[in-house]
Design a protein around this motif. Structure first.
Motif, PDB file in Angstrom:
ATOM      1  N   ARG A 113      11.481  12.057  14.743  1.00  0.00           N
ATOM      2  CA  ARG A 113      11.180  12.622  13.432  1.00  0.00           C
ATOM      3  C   ARG A 113      10.482  11.576  12.577  1.00  0.00           C
ATOM      4  O   ARG A 113      10.687  10.370  12.762  1.00  0.00           O
ATOM      5  N   CYS A 114       9.687  12.036  11.640  1.00  0.00           N
ATOM      6  CA  CYS A 114       8.977  11.120  10.746  1.00  0.00           C
ATOM      7  C   CYS A 114       9.965  10.189  10.043  1.00  0.00           C
ATOM      8  O   CYS A 114       9.723   8.992   9.908  1.00  0.00           O
ATOM      9  N   GLY A 115      11.118  10.731   9.633  1.00  0.00           N
ATOM     10  CA  GLY A 115      12.114   9.925   8.961  1.00  0.00           C
ATOM     11  C   GLY A 115      12.646   8.795   9.820  1.00  0.00           C
ATOM     12  O   GLY A 115      12.923   7.695   9.319  1.00  0.00           O
ATOM     13  N   GLU A 116      12.774   9.043  11.130  1.00  0.00           N
ATOM     14  CA  GLU A 116      13.247   8.003  12.043  1.00  0.00           C
ATOM     15  C   GLU A 116      12.239   6.867  12.146  1.00  0.00           C
ATOM     16  O   GLU A 116      12.605   5.685  12.172  1.00  0.00           O
ATOM     17  N   VAL A 117      10.969   7.232  12.210  1.00  0.00           N
ATOM     18  CA  VAL A 117       9.913   6.213  12.284  1.00  0.00           C
ATOM     19  C   VAL A 117       9.892   5.399  10.993  1.00  0.00           C
ATOM     20  O   VAL A 117       9.774   4.170  11.005  1.00  0.00           O
ATOM     21  N   LEU A 118      10.023   6.077   9.873  1.00  0.00           N
ATOM     22  CA  LEU A 118      10.008   5.378   8.585  1.00  0.00           C
ATOM     23  C   LEU A 118      11.214   4.452   8.439  1.00  0.00           C
ATOM     24  O   LEU A 118      11.088   3.348   7.909  1.00  0.00           O
ATOM     25  N   GLU A 119      12.374   4.878   8.924  1.00  0.00           N
ATOM     26  CA  GLU A 119      13.558   4.016   8.871  1.00  0.00           C
ATOM     27  C   GLU A 119      13.302   2.715   9.628  1.00  0.00           C
ATOM     28  O   GLU A 119      13.696   1.631   9.184  1.00  0.00           O
ATOM     29  N   PHE A 120      12.645   2.833  10.785  1.00  0.00           N
ATOM     30  CA  PHE A 120      12.300   1.641  11.560  1.00  0.00           C
ATOM     31  C   PHE A 120      11.356   0.750  10.756  1.00  0.00           C
ATOM     32  O   PHE A 120      11.520  -0.471  10.701  1.00  0.00           O
ATOM     33  N   CYS A 121      10.361   1.384  10.122  1.00  0.00           N
ATOM     34  CA  CYS A 121       9.406   0.618   9.305  1.00  0.00           C
ATOM     35  C   CYS A 121      10.104  -0.097   8.158  1.00  0.00           C
ATOM     36  O   CYS A 121       9.830  -1.275   7.893  1.00  0.00           O
ATOM     37  N   TRP A 122      11.011   0.592   7.470  1.00  0.00           N
ATOM     38  CA  TRP A 122      11.659  -0.022   6.313  1.00  0.00           C
ATOM     39  C   TRP A 122      12.522  -1.206   6.742  1.00  0.00           C
ATOM     40  O   TRP A 122      12.632  -2.197   6.007  1.00  0.00           O
ATOM     41  N   ARG A 123      13.137  -1.113   7.928  1.00  0.00           N
ATOM     42  CA  ARG A 123      13.935  -2.238   8.412  1.00  0.00           C
ATOM     43  C   ARG A 123      13.062  -3.463   8.669  1.00  0.00           C
ATOM     44  O   ARG A 123      13.440  -4.597   8.375  1.00  0.00           O
ATOM     45  N   LYS A 124      11.884  -3.230   9.229  1.00  0.00           N
ATOM     46  CA  LYS A 124      10.961  -4.336   9.523  1.00  0.00           C
ATOM     47  C   LYS A 124      10.207  -4.801   8.281  1.00  0.00           C
ATOM     48  O   LYS A 124       9.793  -5.955   8.190  1.00  0.00           O
ATOM     49  N   ASN A 125       9.976  -3.859   7.352  1.00  0.00           N
ATOM     50  CA  ASN A 125       9.266  -4.134   6.099  1.00  0.00           C
ATOM     51  C   ASN A 125       7.950  -4.876   6.333  1.00  0.00           C
ATOM     52  O   ASN A 125       7.708  -5.951   5.767  1.00  0.00           O
ATOM     53  N   PRO A 126       7.051  -4.314   7.163  1.00  0.00           N
ATOM     54  CA  PRO A 126       5.810  -5.022   7.496  1.00  0.00           C
ATOM     55  C   PRO A 126       4.786  -4.963   6.367  1.00  0.00           C
ATOM     56  O   PRO A 126       4.744  -4.011   5.594  1.00  0.00           O
ATOM     57  N   ARG A 127       3.956  -5.994   6.279  1.00  0.00           N
ATOM     58  CA  ARG A 127       2.820  -5.936   5.362  1.00  0.00           C
ATOM     59  C   ARG A 127       1.717  -5.057   5.949  1.00  0.00           C
ATOM     60  O   ARG A 127       0.966  -4.416   5.227  1.00  0.00           O
ATOM     61  N   GLN A 128       1.617  -5.080   7.284  1.00  0.00           N
ATOM     62  CA  GLN A 128       0.519  -4.415   7.983  1.00  0.00           C
ATOM     63  C   GLN A 128       1.074  -3.479   9.051  1.00  0.00           C
ATOM     64  O   GLN A 128       1.941  -3.864   9.829  1.00  0.00           O
ATOM     65  N   VAL A 129       0.590  -2.238   9.072  1.00  0.00           N
ATOM     66  CA  VAL A 129       0.949  -1.274  10.116  1.00  0.00           C
ATOM     67  C   VAL A 129      -0.332  -0.784  10.770  1.00  0.00           C
ATOM     68  O   VAL A 129      -1.317  -0.470  10.091  1.00  0.00           O
TER      69      VAL A 129
END
Length: 202
Positions: free
Chosen positions: A49-65
């Motif tokens: 789910r989009c929310g699952e992907v975003l949760e992963f992103c927020w944990r990593k908190n990247p400057r660049q995706v």
């Protein structure tokens, strides 16, 4: 959305080469390039789910995706939800696409790197899409030989491109003739090897 993998590495190519980056590789592709180095992402993948992907992103908190594939725009509807959330967060997002699917509806949220398919790939891109490339976008030609260089040269002559253009050699190709072609024709391109392969990282 179907996800092939999510990982962090250095960006190996394009305008952000060398920068730390979170890669979201979507599964599924509508092409089968001869020199494809991510054939494992052409099909399959894990439904997330989009929310699952975003949760992963927020944990990593990247400057660049970097959103790549496969061909990520095959899942454009789901991708738009992801992009709007990343954009609101202020994350810098690039999308790598094979130039067969229109991308104007995702450009408000990301920069585009359009990979124009050269003859050695065995595939073709929709060159009319080059008209939508902005200065903050880019175009990549993966070149394996002089025929590819001549093709890319003609494309640039026939289709004015607002963004930066890159010539990236097929991994393992003899680079000397490719560099010579660029120099002999004074092409307005940046020659760029795949840094991640030179370094031996993903």
């Amino acid at each position: 959305m179907k996800i092939a993998e999510i990982f962090t590495s250095l960006q190996g190519e394009g305008k952000n080469q060398g920068k730390p980056c979170l890669f979201i590789r979507l599964a599924g592709c509508n092409l089968s390039c001869r020199w494809c180095d991510t054939a494992y992402a052409r099909d399959g993948g894990t439904e997330m789910r989009c929310g699952e992907v975003l949760e992963f992103c927020w944990r990593k908190n990247p400057r660049q995706v970097c959103i790549t594939g496969g061909e990520p725009l095959l899942q454009k509807d789901a991708l738009l939800h992801l992009l709007t959330s990343l954009h609101k967060r202020g994350t810098d997002v690039d999308i790598e696409t094979n130039g067969t699917i229109a991308f104007t509806d995702v450009q408000p949220y990301a920069s585009i790197c359009m990979d124009v398919k050269c003859p050695s790939s065995g595939e073709t891109s929709d060159l009319s899409l080059l008209a939508a490339i902005r200065p903050q976008d880019s175009v990549k030609f993966v070149v394996g030989d002089e025929e590819d260089c001549r093709y890319a040269h003609r494309v640039m002559q026939d289709h004015p491109i607002a963004g930066e253009c890159f010539f990236s050699p097929v991994y393992g190709a003899d680079c000397r003739p490719l560099v010579d072609y660029i120099l002999e024709n004074d092409l307005p391109v940046r020659f760029q090897v795949q840094l991640h392969k030179v370094l031996g990282v993903k």
